[in-house]
Design a protein around this motif. Structure first.
Motif, PDB file in Angstrom:
ATOM      1  N   ILE A 193      -0.866   6.369  -4.126  1.00 29.24           N
ATOM      2  CA  ILE A 193      -1.746   7.115  -3.213  1.00 29.24           C
ATOM      3  C   ILE A 193      -1.015   7.484  -1.933  1.00 29.24           C
ATOM      4  CG2 ILE A 193      -3.808   6.947  -1.771  1.00 29.24           C
ATOM      5  CD1 ILE A 193      -4.413   7.483  -4.694  1.00 29.24           C
ATOM      6  N   VAL A 194      -0.221   6.561  -1.389  1.00 29.81           N
ATOM      7  CA  VAL A 194       0.539   6.863  -0.170  1.00 29.81           C
ATOM      8  C   VAL A 194       1.533   7.985  -0.440  1.00 29.81           C
ATOM      9  CG1 VAL A 194       2.243   5.965   1.468  1.00 29.81           C
ATOM     10  CG2 VAL A 194       0.244   4.590   0.873  1.00 29.81           C
ATOM     11  N   SER A 195       2.157   7.974  -1.602  1.00 25.65           N
ATOM     12  CA  SER A 195       3.109   9.034  -1.955  1.00 25.65           C
ATOM     13  C   SER A 195       2.418  10.390  -2.012  1.00 25.65           C
ATOM     14  CB  SER A 195       3.762   8.713  -3.304  1.00 25.65           C
ATOM     15  OG  SER A 195       4.629   9.744  -3.709  1.00 25.65           O
ATOM     16  N   ARG A 196       1.245  10.428  -2.627  1.00 27.08           N
ATOM     17  CA  ARG A 196       0.491  11.684  -2.691  1.00 27.08           C
ATOM     18  C   ARG A 196       0.061  12.138  -1.301  1.00 27.08           C
ATOM     19  NH1 ARG A 196      -3.562  10.197  -7.748  1.00 27.08           N
ATOM     20  NH2 ARG A 196      -1.980  10.210  -9.398  1.00 27.08           N
ATOM     21  N   LEU A 197      -0.334  11.183  -0.485  1.00 31.03           N
ATOM     22  CA  LEU A 197      -0.784  11.496   0.869  1.00 31.03           C
ATOM     23  C   LEU A 197       0.368  12.068   1.689  1.00 31.03           C
ATOM     24  CD1 LEU A 197      -3.246  11.363   2.690  1.00 31.03           C
ATOM     25  CD2 LEU A 197      -2.669   8.975   3.204  1.00 31.03           C
ATOM     26  N   ARG A 198       1.545  11.495   1.564  1.00 31.31           N
ATOM     27  CA  ARG A 198       2.712  12.013   2.275  1.00 31.31           C
ATOM     28  C   ARG A 198       2.971  13.473   1.902  1.00 31.31           C
ATOM     29  NH1 ARG A 198       6.195   6.600   1.317  1.00 31.31           N
ATOM     30  NH2 ARG A 198       6.198   5.771   3.447  1.00 31.31           N
ATOM     31  N   ALA A 199       2.883  13.752   0.605  1.00 27.38           N
ATOM     32  CA  ALA A 199       3.143  15.114   0.143  1.00 27.38           C
ATOM     33  C   ALA A 199       2.137  16.102   0.728  1.00 27.38           C
ATOM     34  CB  ALA A 199       3.106  15.157  -1.380  1.00 27.38           C
ATOM     35  N   LYS A 200       0.881  15.703   0.800  1.00 20.77           N
ATOM     36  CA  LYS A 200      -0.156  16.608   1.306  1.00 20.77           C
ATOM     37  C   LYS A 200      -0.088  16.758   2.822  1.00 20.77           C
ATOM     38  CE  LYS A 200      -3.393  15.985  -2.526  1.00 20.77           C
ATOM     39  NZ  LYS A 200      -4.785  15.633  -2.931  1.00 20.77           N
ATOM     40  N   LEU A 201       0.366  15.710   3.527  1.00 21.22           N
ATOM     41  CA  LEU A 201       0.477  15.805   4.987  1.00 21.22           C
ATOM     42  C   LEU A 201       1.640  16.713   5.384  1.00 21.22           C
ATOM     43  CD1 LEU A 201      -0.212  12.093   5.990  1.00 21.22           C
ATOM     44  CD2 LEU A 201      -1.667  14.062   6.474  1.00 21.22           C
ATOM     45  N   ASP A 203       5.521  18.139   6.414  1.00 23.78           N
ATOM     46  CA  ASP A 203       6.528  17.829   7.437  1.00 23.78           C
ATOM     47  C   ASP A 203       5.986  18.095   8.830  1.00 23.78           C
ATOM     48  OD1 ASP A 203       8.498  17.061   5.578  1.00 23.78           O
ATOM     49  OD2 ASP A 203       8.989  19.180   5.198  1.00 23.78           O
ATOM     50  N   PRO A 204       6.487  17.362   9.831  1.00 24.75           N
ATOM     51  CA  PRO A 204       7.442  16.261   9.687  1.00 24.75           C
ATOM     52  C   PRO A 204       6.760  15.024   9.096  1.00 24.75           C
ATOM     53  CG  PRO A 204       6.717  16.440  11.952  1.00 24.75           C
ATOM     54  CD  PRO A 204       6.121  17.622  11.242  1.00 24.75           C
ATOM     55  N   PRO A 205       7.494  14.190   8.354  1.00 22.84           N
ATOM     56  CA  PRO A 205       6.900  12.989   7.756  1.00 22.84           C
ATOM     57  C   PRO A 205       6.283  12.092   8.827  1.00 22.84           C
ATOM     58  CG  PRO A 205       9.094  13.399   6.883  1.00 22.84           C
ATOM     59  CD  PRO A 205       8.922  14.325   8.052  1.00 22.84           C
ATOM     60  N   CYS A 206       5.131  11.531   8.546  1.00 26.71           N
ATOM     61  CA  CYS A 206       4.473  10.711   9.569  1.00 26.71           C
ATOM     62  C   CYS A 206       4.027   9.337   9.057  1.00 26.71           C
ATOM     63  CB  CYS A 206       3.274  11.458  10.155  1.00 26.71           C
ATOM     64  SG  CYS A 206       2.029  11.931   8.957  1.00 26.71           S
ATOM     65  N   ILE A 207       4.121   9.093   7.756  1.00 26.53           N
ATOM     66  CA  ILE A 207       3.811   7.761   7.228  1.00 26.53           C
ATOM     67  C   ILE A 207       5.131   7.069   6.918  1.00 26.53           C
ATOM     68  CG2 ILE A 207       2.706   6.413   5.407  1.00 26.53           C
ATOM     69  CD1 ILE A 207       0.715   8.631   5.016  1.00 26.53           C
ATOM     70  N   ARG A 208       5.379   5.978   7.608  1.00 26.00           N
ATOM     71  CA  ARG A 208       6.647   5.257   7.436  1.00 26.00           C
ATOM     72  C   ARG A 208       6.416   3.963   6.673  1.00 26.00           C
ATOM     73  NH1 ARG A 208       9.924   1.807  10.833  1.00 26.00           N
ATOM     74  NH2 ARG A 208       8.524   2.055  12.604  1.00 26.00           N
ATOM     75  N   THR A 209       7.299   3.668   5.734  1.00 31.86           N
ATOM     76  CA  THR A 209       7.269   2.403   5.016  1.00 31.86           C
ATOM     77  C   THR A 209       8.059   1.373   5.804  1.00 31.86           C
ATOM     78  OG1 THR A 209       7.137   3.499   2.856  1.00 31.86           O
ATOM     79  CG2 THR A 209       7.845   1.213   2.871  1.00 31.86           C
ATOM     80  N   VAL A 210       7.439   0.229   6.050  1.00 34.86           N
ATOM     81  CA  VAL A 210       8.108  -0.882   6.734  1.00 34.86           C
ATOM     82  C   VAL A 210       8.413  -1.925   5.663  1.00 34.86           C
ATOM     83  CG1 VAL A 210       7.981  -2.618   8.544  1.00 34.86           C
ATOM     84  CG2 VAL A 210       6.828  -0.412   8.848  1.00 34.86           C
ATOM     85  N   PRO A 211       9.670  -2.047   5.224  1.00 33.65           N
ATOM     86  CA  PRO A 211       9.993  -2.942   4.120  1.00 33.65           C
ATOM     87  C   PRO A 211       9.456  -4.359   4.316  1.00 33.65           C
ATOM     88  CG  PRO A 211      11.897  -1.611   4.697  1.00 33.65           C
ATOM     89  CD  PRO A 211      10.850  -1.360   5.748  1.00 33.65           C
ATOM     90  N   GLY A 212       8.770  -4.853   3.293  1.00 33.40           N
ATOM     91  CA  GLY A 212       8.233  -6.198   3.328  1.00 33.40           C
ATOM     92  C   GLY A 212       6.984  -6.362   4.174  1.00 33.40           C
ATOM     93  N   ALA A 213       6.538  -5.284   4.841  1.00 39.29           N
ATOM     94  CA  ALA A 213       5.375  -5.397   5.726  1.00 39.29           C
ATOM     95  C   ALA A 213       4.242  -4.460   5.359  1.00 39.29           C
ATOM     96  CB  ALA A 213       5.807  -5.149   7.185  1.00 39.29           C
ATOM     97  N   GLY A 214       4.576  -3.191   5.058  1.00 38.57           N
ATOM     98  CA  GLY A 214       3.503  -2.245   4.714  1.00 38.57           C
ATOM     99  C   GLY A 214       3.829  -0.849   5.180  1.00 38.57           C
ATOM    100  N   TYR A 215       2.830  -0.182   5.756  1.00 33.99           N
ATOM    101  CA  TYR A 215       2.969   1.212   6.168  1.00 33.99           C
ATOM    102  C   TYR A 215       2.426   1.392   7.586  1.00 33.99           C
ATOM    103  CZ  TYR A 215       3.272   1.744   1.081  1.00 33.99           C
ATOM    104  OH  TYR A 215       3.617   1.611  -0.241  1.00 33.99           O
ATOM    105  N   LEU A 216       2.970   2.379   8.275  1.00 34.73           N
ATOM    106  CA  LEU A 216       2.400   2.740   9.576  1.00 34.73           C
ATOM    107  C   LEU A 216       2.404   4.254   9.730  1.00 34.73           C
ATOM    108  CD1 LEU A 216       4.724   3.685  11.817  1.00 34.73           C
ATOM    109  CD2 LEU A 216       5.234   1.261  11.795  1.00 34.73           C
ATOM    110  N   LEU A 217       1.448   4.733  10.502  1.00 36.97           N
ATOM    111  CA  LEU A 217       1.303   6.158  10.772  1.00 36.97           C
ATOM    112  C   LEU A 217       1.742   6.424  12.196  1.00 36.97           C
ATOM    113  CD1 LEU A 217       0.144   8.855   9.558  1.00 36.97           C
ATOM    114  CD2 LEU A 217      -1.953   8.315  10.794  1.00 36.97           C
TER     115      LEU A 217
END
Length: 217
Positions: A193-201, A203-217
């Motif tokens: 779902i996050v991958s699909r959301l990134r594609a629809k949002l 550029d510029p990318p605004c959802i960042r993956t934080v390894p081992g922690a989760g996601y932030l906008l």
């Protein structure tokens, strides 16, 4: 938003649940008070839609126990007991709102949405971040004036990320907030779902993956 519907009339409970899901809510259903108490002990709900006259464990007991425990869950009593003294008694138990049967469904949705906003720190109905505008009344989203065609699940995940106001949101939190109890916690559904959301949002990318922690906008 995650909601528990506790209602012993199965057809009504299922109908309410389906309708709330159509408004981007994650909904679990309990058909008696014992099942409702069990789910409340395990899951963190934003709103409880509670029939007052439940079998096994009475709705009044569930309401009173939640309030005594200091739970953040907001309680909407949905019941046929509609007289003024009965409403006063229900609110006196600690319920946040009271809606008698029969009810208008659009009003039920609006009341649940309002209670959900109160379960967290008070936030405006329109959220804005990184050019993204989220209208939580109309369930609509746009970025830089461009309307975003989001699925209900994509919308729900975006709302959780936006309400975090820049904080990291774990995969577990997204699962708890945007999916019901039937979701497989070991699946890749959040990542998809996050991958699909990134594609629809876009550029510029605004959802960042934080390894081992989760996601932030």
């Amino acid at each position: 938003m995650r909601v528990l519907v506790a209602e012993d009339e199965r057809d009504l409970a299922d109908l309410v649940a389906v309708g709330l899901r159509r408004n981007a809510m994650a909904v679990d259903v309990a058909y008696d008070g014992a099942a409702a108490a069990e789910r409340l002990a395990v899951n963190d709900y934003d709103v409880l839609v509670l029939d007052r006259d439940l079998p096994e464990v009475h709705g009044d007991v569930i309401c009173r126990d939640l309030v005594r425990a200091g739970a953040r869950t907001r309680i909407l009593m949905l019941t046929a007991a509609a007289s003024v003294p009965e409403r006063v008694a229900g609110l006196g138990l600690g319920a946040d709102d009271y809606l008698p049967k029969p009810f208008d469904y659009t009003e039920l949705v609006a009341r649940v949405q309002a209670l959900g906003r109160r379960s967290e720190a008070l936030q405006p109905p329109t959220l804005e971040r990184h050019g993204i505008v989220l209208d939580t009344y109309r369930l609509q989203a746009s970025r830089d004036g461009r309307f975003l065609r989001l699925s209900l699940k994509e919308y729900a995940v975006l709302e959780v990320l936006m309400r975090a106001n820049g904080a990291v949101v774990s995969t577990e939190t997204l699962m708890e907030s945007a999916w019901d109890e039937h979701a497989d916690p070991f699946s890749s559904v959040v990542r998809v779902i996050v991958s699909r959301l990134r594609a629809k949002l876009g550029d510029p990318p605004c959802i960042r993956t934080v390894p081992g922690a989760g996601y932030l906008l």
